[in-house]
Design an enzyme around this catalytic site. Structure first.
Site, PDB file in Angstrom:
ATOM      1  N   ASP A  47      48.647 -33.275 -19.053  1.00  0.00           N
ATOM      2  CA  ASP A  47      49.107 -33.443 -20.536  1.00  0.00           C
ATOM      3  C   ASP A  47      50.624 -33.603 -20.411  1.00  0.00           C
ATOM      4  OD1 ASP A  47      46.499 -32.955 -21.767  1.00  0.00           O
ATOM      5  OD2 ASP A  47      46.494 -30.906 -21.083  1.00  0.00           O
ATOM      6  N   ASP A  73      52.277 -41.360 -17.584  1.00  0.00           N
ATOM      7  CA  ASP A  73      52.831 -42.622 -18.287  1.00  0.00           C
ATOM      8  C   ASP A  73      53.854 -41.910 -19.473  1.00  0.00           C
ATOM      9  OD1 ASP A  73      50.681 -41.155 -19.611  1.00  0.00           O
ATOM     10  OD2 ASP A  73      50.817 -42.580 -21.540  1.00  0.00           O
TER      11      ASP A  73
HETATM   12  C1  LIG Z   1      45.930 -36.085 -20.369  1.00  0.00           C
HETATM   13  S1  LIG Z   1      44.242 -35.286 -19.748  1.00  0.00           S
HETATM   14  C2  LIG Z   1      43.841 -36.345 -18.360  1.00  0.00           C
HETATM   15  C3  LIG Z   1      42.419 -36.492 -17.933  1.00  0.00           C
HETATM   16  C4  LIG Z   1      42.276 -37.582 -16.780  1.00  0.00           C
HETATM   17  N1  LIG Z   1      42.911 -37.165 -15.407  1.00  0.00           N
HETATM   18  C5  LIG Z   1      42.661 -38.977 -17.165  1.00  0.00           C
HETATM   19  O1  LIG Z   1      43.660 -39.595 -16.452  1.00  0.00           O
HETATM   20  O2  LIG Z   1      41.987 -39.265 -17.956  1.00  0.00           O
HETATM   21  C6  LIG Z   1      44.640 -33.956 -18.928  1.00  0.00           C
HETATM   22  C7  LIG Z   1      43.535 -32.931 -18.674  1.00  0.00           C
HETATM   23  O3  LIG Z   1      43.910 -31.732 -17.930  1.00  0.00           O
HETATM   24  C8  LIG Z   1      43.209 -30.962 -18.428  1.00  0.00           C
HETATM   25  N2  LIG Z   1      43.866 -29.517 -17.930  1.00  0.00           N
HETATM   26  C9  LIG Z   1      45.392 -29.138 -18.262  1.00  0.00           C
HETATM   27  N3  LIG Z   1      45.560 -28.226 -17.605  1.00  0.00           N
HETATM   28  C10 LIG Z   1      44.656 -27.894 -16.962  1.00  0.00           C
HETATM   29  C11 LIG Z   1      44.688 -26.687 -15.748  1.00  0.00           C
HETATM   30  N4  LIG Z   1      45.609 -25.795 -15.665  1.00  0.00           N
HETATM   31  N5  LIG Z   1      43.535 -26.635 -14.979  1.00  0.00           N
HETATM   32  C12 LIG Z   1      42.554 -27.541 -15.503  1.00  0.00           C
HETATM   33  N6  LIG Z   1      42.411 -28.589 -16.450  1.00  0.00           N
HETATM   34  C13 LIG Z   1      43.605 -28.679 -16.994  1.00  0.00           C
HETATM   35  C14 LIG Z   1      43.123 -30.924 -19.755  1.00  0.00           C
HETATM   36  O4  LIG Z   1      41.945 -30.154 -20.362  1.00  0.00           O
HETATM   37  C15 LIG Z   1      42.865 -32.307 -19.918  1.00  0.00           C
HETATM   38  O5  LIG Z   1      41.866 -32.967 -19.928  1.00  0.00           O
END
Ligand SMILES: C[S@@+](CC[C@H](N)C(=O)[O-])C[C@H]1O[C@@H](n2cnc3c(N)ncnc32)[C@H](O)[C@@H]1O
Length: 217
Positions: A121, A157
């Site tokens: 994120d 990105d």
């Molecule tokens: C922007 S999305 C990217 C998802 C995937 N990697 C993609 O490229 O489509 C970031 C994901 O990281 C997860 N996330 C953020 N912090 C996290 C953490 N500390 N532990 C596990 N998941 C996390 C969020 O729930 C979200 O689904």
């Protein structure tokens, strides 16, 4: 009460209910710390696995590996479980929670051959930058869980996140070797990597995606 240390800022539930799962399959692939990790196997951690495209991709690339995904987003986990069932994959296990909590719970150090963090994120507002997963503390901490010559693979990105990662690479040059220091091999589009949901979003919005491969020194 929510433990502040593991506080997460994104959404964990989708707006629509995902009905495409047999309820008895929901916990079938849950990560079990005693059964699913041992230092001898090729272990991969996929943090923020989203819909699971990267985990599926890696499970085919490394059929003998053990892949642990970490994701708090329920719909993403359900989507991955559906794919595991459909494709009869047997080397992926899900930790449905915060990656930091998983790491804190691991007794052994030097356990992972690869840690993947694709499109974390970005938290674009400056006042939210402190919410970003990748920072000084994280890179320091995750180093303990990598085997010798283990790798962290990151993609983003977001230009400001990319800048932060460049700064961290410089700061940590004694701990990580940046392996792909050339435009051809840091441009995600030119590489054989998973086409994740957030990679496709970036592509559709004409945002360049940058990939980093950092090897533990
Ligand atoms: C922007 S999305 C990217 C998802 C995937 N990697 C993609 O490229 O489509 C970031 C994901 O990281 C997860 N996330 C953020 N912090 C996290 C953490 N500390 N532990 C596990 N998941 C996390 C969020 O729930 C979200 O689904």
């Amino acid at each position: 009460m929510l433990n502040f240390k593991y506080k997460l800022f994104g959404r964990s539930k989708g707006r629509k209910r995902n009905k495409n799962i047999l309820l008895n399959n929901l916990n079938k692939f849950d990560f079990n710390i005693k059964k699913d990790l041992n230092n001898k196997s090729f272990n991969i951690l996929d943090i923020g696995s989203g819909n699971g495209e990267n985990a599926i991709y890696l499970s085919k690339l490394y059929p003998n590996s053990r892949i642990i995904t970490c994701e708090i987003f329920e719909d993403g986990n359900i989507n991955l479980i559906n794919q595991i069932n459909k494709l009869h994959i047997n080397n992926i296990r899900l930790f449905k929670g915060n990656a930091l909590q998983l790491l804190d719970g691991l007794k052994e150090d030097m356990i992972f051959n690869q840690v993947w963090i694709l499109f974390p994120d970005p938290w674009p507002k400056k006042r939210h930058h402190k919410r970003r997963l990748i920072n000084h503390t994280f890179l320091n901490y995750i180093h303990n869980f990598l085997k010798d010559s283990g790798r962290i693979m990151i993609a983003t990105d977001s230009s400001s996140y990319m800048q932060l990662i460049f700064n961290l690479i410089y700061e940590f040059k004694h701990k990580y070797e940046w392996e792909n220091q050339n435009y051809q091999i840091w441009n995600y589009d030119f590489l054989d990597l998973a086409e994740t949901k957030f990679y496709k979003k970036a592509l559709n919005s004409n945002r360049k995606s940058t990939f980093f491969s950092l090897k533990k020194i």
